[in-house]
Design a protein around this motif. Sequence first.
Motif, mmCIF file in Angstrom:
data_model
loop_
_atom_site.group_PDB
_atom_site.id
_atom_site.type_symbol
_atom_site.label_atom_id
_atom_site.label_comp_id
_atom_site.label_asym_id
_atom_site.label_seq_id
_atom_site.Cartn_x
_atom_site.Cartn_y
_atom_site.Cartn_z
ATOM 1 N N MET A 1 0.838 -1.185 0.000
ATOM 2 C CA MET A 1 0.000 0.000 0.000
ATOM 3 C C MET A 1 0.885 1.251 0.000
ATOM 4 S SD MET A 1 -3.545 -0.194 0.595
ATOM 5 C CE MET A 1 -4.495 -1.290 1.598
ATOM 6 N N ALA A 2 0.419 2.252 -0.668
ATOM 7 C CA ALA A 2 1.153 3.516 -0.754
ATOM 8 C C ALA A 2 0.729 4.458 0.365
ATOM 9 C CB ALA A 2 0.872 4.160 -2.106
ATOM 10 N N LYS A 3 1.608 5.402 0.673
ATOM 11 C CA LYS A 3 1.288 6.442 1.657
ATOM 12 C C LYS A 3 0.920 7.721 0.913
ATOM 13 C CE LYS A 3 3.620 4.910 5.684
ATOM 14 N NZ LYS A 3 2.847 4.779 6.860
ATOM 15 N N TYR A 4 0.000 8.476 1.531
ATOM 16 C CA TYR A 4 -0.448 9.744 0.964
ATOM 17 C C TYR A 4 -0.541 10.797 2.055
ATOM 18 C CZ TYR A 4 -1.716 6.989 -3.074
ATOM 19 O OH TYR A 4 -1.662 6.154 -4.162
ATOM 20 N N MET A 5 -0.189 12.026 1.689
ATOM 21 C CA MET A 5 -0.396 13.178 2.557
ATOM 22 C C MET A 5 -1.431 14.042 1.845
ATOM 23 S SD MET A 5 0.358 14.909 5.310
ATOM 24 C CE MET A 5 1.924 14.280 5.907
ATOM 25 N N ASP A 6 -2.549 14.252 2.514
ATOM 26 C CA ASP A 6 -3.537 15.133 1.895
ATOM 27 C C ASP A 6 -3.653 16.417 2.693
ATOM 28 O OD1 ASP A 6 -6.066 14.848 3.703
ATOM 29 O OD2 ASP A 6 -5.572 12.780 3.237
ATOM 30 N N VAL A 7 -4.100 17.451 1.994
ATOM 31 C CA VAL A 7 -4.164 18.793 2.547
ATOM 32 C C VAL A 7 -5.580 19.321 2.371
ATOM 33 C CG1 VAL A 7 -3.157 21.104 2.479
ATOM 34 C CG2 VAL A 7 -1.776 19.127 1.783
ATOM 35 N N LEU B 1 -2.189 11.984 7.055
ATOM 36 C CA LEU B 1 -1.317 10.959 6.514
ATOM 37 C C LEU B 1 -2.087 9.647 6.489
ATOM 38 C CD1 LEU B 1 1.560 10.140 5.581
ATOM 39 C CD2 LEU B 1 2.009 9.558 7.991
ATOM 40 N N SER B 2 -2.057 8.985 5.345
ATOM 41 C CA SER B 2 -2.799 7.730 5.225
ATOM 42 C C SER B 2 -2.016 6.704 4.425
ATOM 43 C CB SER B 2 -4.149 7.970 4.547
ATOM 44 O OG SER B 2 -3.964 8.456 3.237
ATOM 45 N N GLU B 3 -2.487 5.488 4.525
ATOM 46 C CA GLU B 3 -2.009 4.398 3.696
ATOM 47 C C GLU B 3 -3.230 3.935 2.916
ATOM 48 O OE1 GLU B 3 1.378 1.559 5.073
ATOM 49 O OE2 GLU B 3 -0.556 0.652 5.531
ATOM 50 N N ALA B 4 -3.090 3.818 1.595
ATOM 51 C CA ALA B 4 -4.266 3.540 0.767
ATOM 52 C C ALA B 4 -3.864 2.935 -0.570
ATOM 53 C CB ALA B 4 -5.040 4.839 0.520
ATOM 54 N N PRO B 5 -4.828 2.296 -1.245
ATOM 55 C CA PRO B 5 -4.529 1.763 -2.569
ATOM 56 C C PRO B 5 -4.395 2.850 -3.637
ATOM 57 C CG PRO B 5 -6.800 1.304 -1.970
ATOM 58 C CD PRO B 5 -6.148 1.916 -0.770
ATOM 59 N N SER B 6 -4.991 4.043 -3.385
ATOM 60 C CA SER B 6 -4.924 5.128 -4.362
ATOM 61 C C SER B 6 -5.332 6.446 -3.718
ATOM 62 C CB SER B 6 -5.862 4.851 -5.546
ATOM 63 O OG SER B 6 -7.211 4.904 -5.116
ATOM 64 N N ALA B 7 -4.952 7.535 -4.372
ATOM 65 C CA ALA B 7 -5.385 8.863 -3.923
ATOM 66 C C ALA B 7 -6.899 8.996 -4.042
ATOM 67 C CB ALA B 7 -4.686 9.945 -4.748
#
Length: 82
Positions: free
Chosen positions: A1-7, A52-58
């Motif tokens: 799984m990829a990590k994402y930072m959203d704002v 900050l999350s871990e997810a299959p996609s944005a």
Amino acid sequence: MAKYMDVHYGMKHITADQLMAAHKADLEIEAEERVHFERAWADPASGTVYCLSEAPSAEAVQRIHTRTGHPASEIHPVPISV
């Protein structure tokens, strides 16, 4: 799984309780999209919130945030961390 930072922008004067409520709302349904929200930060003065999350996609991250009433303004992949 990829990590994402959203704002998220436009959340001026957000309190710790409001941030926790928004984070909990995400946690309640995150499994439906195979997302895991790890942490959230806020700057009440600027109205900026970071998650900050871990997810299959944005797109999966955005679907959860949208369903809980606070869609992200930006979502960035985080391919490297230390």
